[in-house]
Write a protein that holds these residues in place. Sequence first.
Motif, PDB file in Angstrom:
ATOM      1  N   GLU B 234     -48.376  34.556  93.920  1.00 19.31           N
ATOM      2  CA  GLU B 234     -48.728  33.748  92.782  1.00 19.31           C
ATOM      3  C   GLU B 234     -47.863  32.677  92.220  1.00 19.31           C
ATOM      4  OE1 GLU B 234     -52.001  34.497  91.989  1.00 19.31           O
ATOM      5  OE2 GLU B 234     -51.625  33.413  89.839  1.00 19.31           O
ATOM      6  N   ILE B 235     -46.567  32.899  92.286  1.00 19.27           N
ATOM      7  CA  ILE B 235     -45.629  31.707  92.038  1.00 19.27           C
ATOM      8  C   ILE B 235     -45.792  30.793  92.490  1.00 19.27           C
ATOM      9  CG2 ILE B 235     -43.061  31.407  91.867  1.00 19.27           C
ATOM     10  CD1 ILE B 235     -42.554  34.209  91.489  1.00 19.27           C
ATOM     11  N   GLU B 236     -46.077  30.813  94.039  1.00 15.47           N
ATOM     12  CA  GLU B 236     -46.214  29.553  94.674  1.00 15.47           C
ATOM     13  C   GLU B 236     -47.660  28.932  94.489  1.00 15.47           C
ATOM     14  OE1 GLU B 236     -44.282  28.068  97.014  1.00 15.47           O
ATOM     15  OE2 GLU B 236     -42.981  29.295  96.277  1.00 15.47           O
ATOM     16  N   ARG B 237     -48.547  30.006  94.173  1.00 13.77           N
ATOM     17  CA  ARG B 237     -49.917  29.276  93.901  1.00 13.77           C
ATOM     18  C   ARG B 237     -49.892  28.556  92.553  1.00 13.77           C
ATOM     19  NH1 ARG B 237     -54.767  30.231  91.132  1.00 13.77           N
ATOM     20  NH2 ARG B 237     -53.545  31.793  89.904  1.00 13.77           N
ATOM     21  N   GLY B 260     -52.199  39.099 102.083  1.00 17.56           N
ATOM     22  CA  GLY B 260     -51.057  38.705 101.300  1.00 17.56           C
ATOM     23  C   GLY B 260     -51.117  37.636 100.432  1.00 17.56           C
ATOM     24  N   GLU B 261     -52.542  37.729  99.773  1.00 16.18           N
ATOM     25  CA  GLU B 261     -52.881  36.734  98.716  1.00 16.18           C
ATOM     26  C   GLU B 261     -53.312  37.386  97.560  1.00 16.18           C
ATOM     27  OE1 GLU B 261     -54.791  33.456 102.052  1.00 16.18           O
ATOM     28  OE2 GLU B 261     -56.130  34.526 100.731  1.00 16.18           O
ATOM     29  N   THR B 262     -53.490  36.500  96.542  1.00 11.95           N
ATOM     30  CA  THR B 262     -54.332  37.157  95.249  1.00 11.95           C
ATOM     31  C   THR B 262     -55.536  36.141  95.261  1.00 11.95           C
ATOM     32  OG1 THR B 262     -53.323  35.312  93.742  1.00 11.95           O
ATOM     33  CG2 THR B 262     -52.149  37.393  93.982  1.00 11.95           C
ATOM     34  N   ARG B 263     -56.650  36.854  94.761  1.00 15.18           N
ATOM     35  CA  ARG B 263     -57.951  35.779  94.571  1.00 15.18           C
ATOM     36  C   ARG B 263     -58.476  36.164  93.153  1.00 15.18           C
ATOM     37  NH1 ARG B 263     -59.466  39.061  98.967  1.00 15.18           N
ATOM     38  NH2 ARG B 263     -61.045  40.820  98.197  1.00 15.18           N
ATOM     39  N   SER B 264     -59.114  35.207  92.875  1.00 13.42           N
ATOM     40  CA  SER B 264     -59.901  35.308  91.605  1.00 13.42           C
ATOM     41  C   SER B 264     -60.953  36.446  91.417  1.00 13.42           C
ATOM     42  CB  SER B 264     -60.356  33.788  91.013  1.00 13.42           C
ATOM     43  OG  SER B 264     -60.881  34.064  90.008  1.00 13.42           O
ATOM     44  N   MET B 265     -60.914  37.095  90.261  1.00 17.99           N
ATOM     45  CA  MET B 265     -61.747  38.576  90.187  1.00 17.99           C
ATOM     46  C   MET B 265     -62.924  37.804  89.098  1.00 17.99           C
ATOM     47  SD  MET B 265     -60.564  42.071  89.531  1.00 17.99           S
ATOM     48  CE  MET B 265     -61.627  43.288  88.454  1.00 17.99           C
ATOM     49  N   ARG B 266     -62.132  37.488  88.039  1.00 14.57           N
ATOM     50  CA  ARG B 266     -63.033  36.753  87.125  1.00 14.57           C
ATOM     51  C   ARG B 266     -62.263  35.907  85.998  1.00 14.57           C
ATOM     52  NH1 ARG B 266     -63.028  42.663  85.451  1.00 14.57           N
ATOM     53  NH2 ARG B 266     -61.373  42.849  83.657  1.00 14.57           N
ATOM     54  N   SER B 267     -62.826  35.140  85.334  1.00 14.02           N
ATOM     55  CA  SER B 267     -62.387  34.024  84.705  1.00 14.02           C
ATOM     56  C   SER B 267     -62.126  34.731  83.216  1.00 14.02           C
ATOM     57  CB  SER B 267     -62.772  32.630  84.701  1.00 14.02           C
ATOM     58  OG  SER B 267     -63.988  32.805  83.899  1.00 14.02           O
TER      59      SER B 267
END
Lengths: 493, 484
Positions: B234-237, B260-267
């Motif tokens: 997340e820091i890198e992103r 090993g990634e985070t992805r959007s669930m809801r804004s």
Amino acid sequence: MKADLTISEVRKGLKTREFSAVELMQYFLSRIEQYSALNAYVTLDTEKALAAAKEADERIAAGEDLPLLGVPLAIKDLFCTKGMKTTACSKILSEFVPEYESTVTQNLLDDGAVFIGKTNMDEFAMGSSNITSCFGACFLPYRKKSAPDVPLVPGGSSGGSATAVASDLCIAATGSDTGGSVRQPAAFSGLVGIKPTYGLCSRWGMVAFASSLDQAGPLTKCVEDAAIMLRSMAGYDPKDSTSANVEIPDYASFLGQSIKGMKIGIAKEYTDGLNNENMAMFERAKSWLVDAGCELVDISLKTTPYALPAYYIIAPAEASSNLARYDGVRYSKRAEHYDNIDELYTNSRSEGFGEEVKRRILTGTYVLSAGYYDAYYTKALKIQKMIKDDFRDNAFSKVDLILTMTSPNTAFGVEESTQMSPTDMYLNDIFTVNSNIAGLPAISVPAGLSNDGLPMGVQLIGNHFRECDIFKVAHVLEVAANFFDKRQKIIKI
Amino acid sequence: MDNLVKGWEVIIGLEVHAQIATKSKLFSSSPTEYGADPNSQVSFYDAAMPGMLPVLNENAVDQAIKSGFGINGTINKISRFDRKNYFYPDLPSGYQISQLYHPIVTDGHIDIELQDGSVKTIHVERIHIEQDAGKSIHDLSPEFSYVDLNRAGVPLMEIVSKPDMRSPFEAMQYVRKLRMILRYVGSCDCNMERGNLRVDANISIRKPGELLGNRAEIKNINSIRFLGQALDYEIERQIMLKENGEEVCQETRLFDSSLGETRSMRSKEDAADYRYFPDPDLKPVVLSDERIARLRAEMPELPDEKHARFVAEYGISDADANVLIEDKETAAYFERAVAASKFKPASAKLIANWMISELFAVLNKEGKTIETVGFPIEYMAELVDLILDKTISGKIAKTVFAEMAQSGSAPAKIVKDLGLVQIQDEGAIRKVIDEVIAANPAQVAQYKAGKVQLFGFFVGQSMKAMQGKGNPEMINKILRETLG
């Protein structure tokens, strides 16, 4: 069978074998069939009812003696009854059969009562006319002298229970009162109806409308029956965290006691603006109490006008949350057509709830939403606190009870009620909501007939857990009003 | 400013959901046992049948209060339950009962150790009590989703930190420390694989001195390693976005551990309005002074206190103390072993060493815990005592330990049975050494010519001749004398 038996008459008749519980049950079942057009009952199980009556006869024969043994009661369809459909008169619960018995009805069963069936009501107890029921309107058994052809509402939301008692379709009935739903139909139907102190009756197993205001209470033909019924229904229940851990006295033992020297408050906020007929009735009720030796004390409860607006924020707010469980996922009726979970919710709830229920869910959702919460809900809670303090400081520090009219009007037409705006309808609760908001006990007692021949009720509001005071004074009013005799003059259908 | 990543300061706050260790649910008497058949632990209340009402599990409240003591928090004498309203099939009533407005614990803090050994205080904003939801199961059928309500209504503590952490390491240390405290208190078993401890991480970045930026909330992380990975990613992103001149969205994200990634669930725009309001079915939780005092009296010694005491009382190192206090059971084992030793407290250091090296290795190898180890605690003390009274050498002790771990026999008995008693007779040792010197003239000559490294060779040969039982210090001493 003699008409309009009271509980003590039933108990005496059963004990002396004048009639059996089965005969009594048959009497009511045949009358219910005969007067089915009144639409008082929404669910009947005659076999089960007769079996219960037969069992009661056996117990009586065996020498058992319980306060309600063999007494046939009608149960508002808001109380969960084990093995018997409980719908709250909503389409969304039309297939729901509880596997448990509400505490209040269990208490009645434990005292030997036999249940006839479930009575009509406004959907989820939201209404003052019984017209929001998914089973259709229920009718007052009386008519106006001036318009004998116009069907009238029994009031609401416990309309079916009121009609069942007033039409001699049961001995007594349970109701529930969130803003006046026991007392207003009692007043319209010439009955006694009491809403006890919040916490006196357990809410466990009662379909919730507004949890902080809902209370069970009986609808009966006389004050003594109300005292007997309430004593049985009430009691501490560890399953309800808001239940009060207090002793329940034998309320009936207070009837006939002297009320000499009791102080009765007359609050101008409840009398200003009464129409002439109401005012005359109210003056008569005052004179009966003076005759009995009471002292009338003028008081002022300045918060009174704010109770109704506060009620119509708090009650819908709680309802919007309480009714979220009817989502079509488990026991509540699921819509036939849906493509995803959101549609399942939307369609089930759109089809399952009626107009008034939807209106209150929307109102409640609105007042709780971000940005409006403080403007509405927080403010309503502040008003609630002020009203409680007002009753404490300006009424019950000076008087034992407050006397008011129960309703600003008598029963109105079914047709008329369908044309009323929601806010006009809400005005029916103007004298009754205050005690719900403050959690105080209040009773409606039939006081006489209007010029047009319809029952009128007066209300006594007491301090917390002072039901005994209420019963004592209500009994005096009842005797003075001699309403039992006046009933004969009402135009019955 | 330390800890900057490519010139960016990282701000992390954590919400930890810890399942309160109770036998029954928060508002019903249904059991909370793990792994039961679906929907076998569901009461009428849990299924939100009409007219069913909550009755508060007072034991859950007690556990939350003790956890509050554990994080040095303020126990609020009046707290209250609120409803959080939202629709979801595994939330039968359409609302979760939680404590938004008046939580039971506020203003706590815990200390964590950083890489350089320094201590940093992380503030804990609140602990509140709430219900867990049920479980939706989507992969059993192509057509239907299923709901398991066994978890519905299980009591949780939500422990909310202030945004005090500045690196993934600090966040991981915080969770480790919190887990240790909760286990000490006994309020949560902290089994992360079972989901009994779950972490939501709020993370944002900013240039030092700037206001806080938009944050991402990474939901439901169920291991400390994944927490580190998710935050690193997340820091890198976020840095990438900002350095490309883009904004970080305020949103909820999920960590996919396989990628090993985070992805959007809801804004944020999709975020629900939960319409919190006080639950009218429940009275405020009012705590008496007596109850608070009773629970305080029941509190165990906490990790920081134990650490300080171990260092002071037993003279062990900070690092050893850290290892031994990791869990209550290990710490208790250590103390009981020391208590059983003839040479206490001097033996404490050696006992600590033996536990940390040999005992833990055996436990790891055999998949046992300190409570299921195959020999009594007293044997651990006995073994160390045998070293200290010079009956055996440290080297022989390893043989004895291995035998003890395998057979469960007492160390003294093993030493006797296997004839492992240390040779301490000076004459006997001198005799063996003389023989070794006589048998290796070439090496002696080299040693005397200056190749001193050969000393070890003579030690080894001597020890070998005594089947490892010679007293190593005496061998050393005599060899030096003899070789000159």
